[in-house]
Design an enzyme around this catalytic site. Sequence first.
Site, short mmCIF file in Angstrom:
data_model
loop_
_atom_site.label_atom_id
_atom_site.label_comp_id
_atom_site.label_asym_id
_atom_site.label_seq_id
_atom_site.Cartn_x
_atom_site.Cartn_y
_atom_site.Cartn_z
N ALA A 100 0.87 -1.18 0.00
CA ALA A 100 0.00 0.00 0.00
C ALA A 100 0.90 1.22 0.00
O ALA A 100 2.08 1.11 0.34
CB ALA A 100 -0.85 0.03 1.27
N VAL A 249 8.63 -3.38 -9.48
CA VAL A 249 9.95 -3.30 -10.09
C VAL A 249 10.52 -4.71 -10.27
O VAL A 249 10.52 -5.52 -9.34
CB VAL A 249 10.89 -2.42 -9.25
CG1 VAL A 249 12.33 -2.55 -9.74
CG2 VAL A 249 10.43 -0.97 -9.32
N HIS A 514 9.86 -7.88 12.43
CA HIS A 514 10.89 -6.85 12.58
C HIS A 514 12.16 -7.33 11.87
O HIS A 514 13.24 -7.34 12.44
CB HIS A 514 11.20 -6.60 14.06
CG HIS A 514 10.13 -5.83 14.76
ND1 HIS A 514 10.18 -5.54 16.10
CD2 HIS A 514 8.99 -5.26 14.31
CE1 HIS A 514 9.10 -4.83 16.43
NE2 HIS A 514 8.37 -4.65 15.37
N HIS A 557 11.12 -0.62 18.64
CA HIS A 557 10.36 -1.03 17.46
C HIS A 557 10.93 -0.29 16.28
O HIS A 557 11.56 0.74 16.43
CB HIS A 557 8.90 -0.73 17.71
CG HIS A 557 8.38 -1.51 18.87
ND1 HIS A 557 7.46 -2.50 18.75
CD2 HIS A 557 8.72 -1.48 20.18
CE1 HIS A 557 7.23 -3.03 19.93
NE2 HIS A 557 7.98 -2.44 20.82
C1 LIG Z 1 2.41 -6.81 10.94
C2 LIG Z 1 3.48 -5.85 11.33
C3 LIG Z 1 3.42 -5.22 12.58
C4 LIG Z 1 4.41 -4.33 12.97
N1 LIG Z 1 4.26 -3.61 14.12
C5 LIG Z 1 5.13 -2.60 14.37
C6 LIG Z 1 4.87 -1.68 15.42
O1 LIG Z 1 3.87 -1.76 16.11
N2 LIG Z 1 5.78 -0.68 15.63
C7 LIG Z 1 6.90 -0.55 14.88
O2 LIG Z 1 7.67 0.37 15.11
N3 LIG Z 1 7.15 -1.41 13.86
C8 LIG Z 1 6.28 -2.39 13.58
N4 LIG Z 1 6.49 -3.21 12.51
C9 LIG Z 1 7.72 -3.03 11.73
C10 LIG Z 1 7.69 -1.87 10.77
O3 LIG Z 1 6.37 -1.53 10.42
C11 LIG Z 1 8.48 -2.22 9.53
O4 LIG Z 1 9.76 -2.68 9.91
C12 LIG Z 1 8.67 -1.02 8.61
O5 LIG Z 1 7.42 -0.45 8.28
C13 LIG Z 1 9.43 -1.43 7.36
O6 LIG Z 1 9.68 -0.29 6.58
P1 LIG Z 1 10.42 -0.43 5.18
O7 LIG Z 1 10.51 0.94 4.61
O8 LIG Z 1 11.67 -1.19 5.40
O9 LIG Z 1 9.49 -1.36 4.30
P2 LIG Z 1 7.87 -1.21 3.93
O10 LIG Z 1 7.32 -0.12 4.75
O11 LIG Z 1 7.34 -2.55 4.05
O12 LIG Z 1 7.96 -0.70 2.46
C14 LIG Z 1 8.31 -1.50 1.36
C15 LIG Z 1 7.46 -1.10 0.17
O13 LIG Z 1 8.01 -1.67 -1.01
C16 LIG Z 1 6.96 -2.13 -1.82
N5 LIG Z 1 7.50 -3.16 -2.72
C17 LIG Z 1 7.70 -4.47 -2.47
N6 LIG Z 1 8.19 -5.08 -3.57
C18 LIG Z 1 8.32 -4.13 -4.51
C19 LIG Z 1 8.77 -4.15 -5.86
N7 LIG Z 1 9.20 -5.28 -6.46
N8 LIG Z 1 8.75 -2.99 -6.56
C20 LIG Z 1 8.33 -1.84 -5.99
N9 LIG Z 1 7.91 -1.78 -4.71
C21 LIG Z 1 7.89 -2.91 -3.98
C22 LIG Z 1 5.93 -2.64 -0.83
O14 LIG Z 1 4.65 -2.74 -1.40
C23 LIG Z 1 6.03 -1.59 0.26
O15 LIG Z 1 5.14 -0.52 0.07
C24 LIG Z 1 5.51 -4.10 12.10
C25 LIG Z 1 5.57 -4.72 10.86
C26 LIG Z 1 4.55 -5.56 10.45
C27 LIG Z 1 4.62 -6.17 9.09
#
Ligand SMILES: Cc1cc2nc3c(=O)[nH]c(=O)nc-3n(C[C@H](O)[C@H](O)[C@H](O)COP(=O)(O)OP(=O)(O)OC[C@H]3O[C@@H](n4cnc5c(N)ncnc54)[C@H](O)[C@@H]3O)c2cc1C
Length: 577
Positions: A100, A249, A514, A557
């Site tokens: 999303a 991608v 995480h 977190h």
């Molecule tokens: C169920 C759950 C509960 C959690 N609870 C907490 C909490 O309460 N507090 C806290 O601090 N952390 C929490 N976390 C951890 C935290 O939310 C995540 O570690 C963090 O949001 C990850 O950020 P990111 O930017 O690494 O990846 P994401 O925010 O996951 O972003 C990655 C993005 O890349 C996109 N993507 C994937 N593949 C491709 C592709 N091939 N091409 C283009 N785009 C792509 C995805 O759709 C997504 O939008 C939780 C995580 C989850 C899943």
Amino acid sequence: MFYHILLLGFLTQTSIQTIHYDYVIIGGGTCGLTVANRLSSHPDTTVAVIEPGKDEHDNPNVTSILGLGLAFNTSVDWQYMSTNQIYAANQQVEYHSGKAWGGSSAINGLTYIRAQNAHIDAWETLGNEGWNWSTLFPYYRKSEAFQIPTPAQTDAGASYIPDYHGYTGPVNVGYPLEMPNGSLASLVNITWRNLGYEFNPDPNGGYVDGFSVWPMTVDRDKDVRADAARAYYYPVRERTNLVMIQGLVNRIIWKEDTMEDALAEGVEFTAPDGTVQRLYANKEVILSAGAIRSPAILELSGVGNPDILTQNNIPIRIPLPAVGENAQDQPNNVILYAPRTPNLTDGILPYATFITASDLFGPNLSTIANTTLAAIPEWATTLSLASNSTVSIPSLTTQLLLQHSLIFTDQVPCAEIFTTRIESSLASSVWPLMPFSRGSVHITSSNPEEYPALDPRFFIIDWDVTFALKVAELAGLFWATEPARWMVGERVFPSAGVELDAEWVRGSFYANHHLVGTAIMLPRELGGVVGTNLRVYGTRNVRVIDASVLPMHLSGHLTSTLYAVAERAADLIMDDW
Ligand SMILES: Cc1cc2nc3c(=O)[nH]c(=O)nc-3n(C[C@H](O)[C@H](O)[C@H](O)COP(=O)(O)OP(=O)(O)OC[C@H]3O[C@@H](n4cnc5c(N)ncnc54)[C@H](O)[C@@H]3O)c2cc1C
Ligand SMILES: *[C@@H]1O[C@H](CO)[C@@H](O)[C@H](O)[C@H]1NC(C)=O
Ligand SMILES: *[C@@H]1O[C@H](CO)[C@@H](O)[C@H](O)[C@H]1NC(C)=O
Ligand SMILES: *[C@@H]1O[C@H](CO)[C@@H](O)[C@H](O)[C@H]1NC(C)=O
Ligand SMILES: *[C@@H]1O[C@H](CO)[C@@H](O)[C@H](O)[C@H]1NC(C)=O
Ligand SMILES: *[C@@H]1O[C@H](CO)[C@@H](O)[C@H](O)[C@H]1NC(C)=O
Ligand SMILES: *[C@@H]1O[C@H](CO)[C@@H](O)[C@H](O)[C@H]1NC(C)=O
Ligand SMILES: *[C@@H]1O[C@H](CO)[C@@H](O)[C@H](O)[C@H]1NC(C)=O
Ligand SMILES: *[C@@H]1O[C@H](CO)[C@@H](O)[C@H](O)[C@H]1NC(C)=O
Ligand SMILES: *[C@@H]1O[C@H](CO)[C@@H](O)[C@H](O)[C@H]1NC(C)=O
């Protein structure tokens, strides 16, 4: 002007055409949107974000602050599963992940708790110069718009130390209106104090130790989740130099030249209608697809362990064996109790207790510190072999020794217990924060649509089970201690007669979601994937900015820390201008 005309083509959605942007960001998630916002604040800089997910601003499964779980297994969840966890009863565990605008920040549990300062300082100790608490702390504040608790919320346990917070940043952080009134917070507080855990009035200033009532990524006044889209994208979506394109991608496209370090020209992606298209990057390609997909995209682009690339018929562009390795997550076991009266579980219960090794092991600390220290050579060997020797024994030894010294010498919190509500039960959610196990994420085919094999290798290090059990025992002790004791009847999960033992830990844990480390920030000679500027080794213009780069686990977190990391990364990029 030239850009304007082409951009209008985009905005009117007539067609997606081959086009050039200064920065192409892969993934519009937690980190991707942070970076997109900051780079595009310069009107001369053009930024494209490619994201498979959609705008979910009126999807109640996203916006509701009742948060965790509503979106699971719906269209906004990638719905990954791990491989069989052979050290954990051979089960596959669910991995939810946001698909999303906002990525996982749109479906997560909303907890806003920053790292312990020592955990960030450890990044620098590992060789990542400039990444320490004092450089990161200003970015935590920069990203934050803290909402001061109302008097009713203060009565319900909310508290904060003004200097720790930012008030003018994009991410709303505050307490939900649905905090339980009445005496619950106080009863939990007193019980933890009776066990020796002090009240911590604000865990967001670098010390998480003790019991605290934590804030959330919510906009209290609007009563909605504050995810990365709401924080970093909606307010700037009118910018004509920033576009969001729907697509998945497939790979990075490299310029064919003879330079030693590879230059990315852009990316190839698949649009929702199935057509394969390209976007070109004048300056950089930024990978923010999260810890599960960023390493997979590197591999699909020919960056990674040559054996894995060859097995999947991917031409090798940059041999970088640690891509996808060093995967670290925390196991989470819950225990549930029946409340004595139903109103004990009303509302959202944001209560956390952070625990140190001496809290857990008391007089046995020194013995346990010594036996675990003596085991590190064996653990490093086990983990290195499990990685097919792609992560070296010296690299693992360095990582594990530092982890050991954080836990046993520095007494950094290494376990967390959430005292909470799960459906109609009162619950403890039991989290070892710094497990020694490590696993991997790798592609299993050259098809970018196919999910990578996600193997955190939970409990490959047996000590992680012993440790989880110790934390679970403390949770049990909590519910056996007054005044918490009068709040509950029998333990209902595992049921009262079942012993909390190693089999229970291995058989009934959840992944904590995480995941970190899969494009690890480390010096190249220690097997790093990115350096301190987050650029992928062997490339001139590809960075990874997301949870993949975190070298080691945190007490706390991830979201708050990832916003800070992405904010700092945006400044590092702009420092190069
Ligand atoms: C169920 C759950 C509960 C959690 N609870 C907490 C909490 O309460 N507090 C806290 O601090 N952390 C929490 N976390 C951890 C935290 O939310 C995540 O570690 C963090 O949001 C990850 O950020 P990111 O930017 O690494 O990846 P994401 O925010 O996951 O972003 C990655 C993005 O890349 C996109 N993507 C994937 N593949 C491709 C592709 N091939 N091409 C283009 N785009 C792509 C995805 O759709 C997504 O939008 C939780 C995580 C989850 C899943
Ligand atoms: C919200 O989640 C429920 C299941 O939990 C699902 O039935 C519903 O379709 C989802 N709504 C949206 C808008 O995705
Ligand atoms: C999600 O789907 C998986 C696979 O079908 C299933 O095992 C799991 O129980 C579901 N989880 C939730 C929370 O619905
Ligand atoms: C943190 O990093 C900065 C920048 O490299 C450096 O000036 C500072 O001394 C470091 N602080 C600590 C406490 O190590
Ligand atoms: C917890 O107890 C301490 C006293 O030890 C008190 O200062 C604090 O306000 C209490 N917090 C809550 C949430 O009850
Ligand atoms: C606590 O009281 C506030 C203010 O009166 C109210 O808005 C909120 O709904 C109450 N919380 C619960 C869980 O009942
Ligand atoms: C539950 O309700 C009882 C009776 O109304 C009240 O005395 C008690 O304080 C309530 N407990 C909580 C935690 O709100
Ligand atoms: C210390 O070890 C002894 C002997 O194994 C054990 O009985 C005791 O419970 C331990 N204490 C703690 C606090 O772990
Ligand atoms: C643990 O090792 C240290 C350093 O070698 C030593 O001083 C200490 O006595 C040992 N503790 C125990 C309980 O053996
Ligand atoms: C393990 O490494 C060896 C030597 O590099 C290689 O031949 C083999 O294919 C690798 N195995 C896997 C599963 O990658």
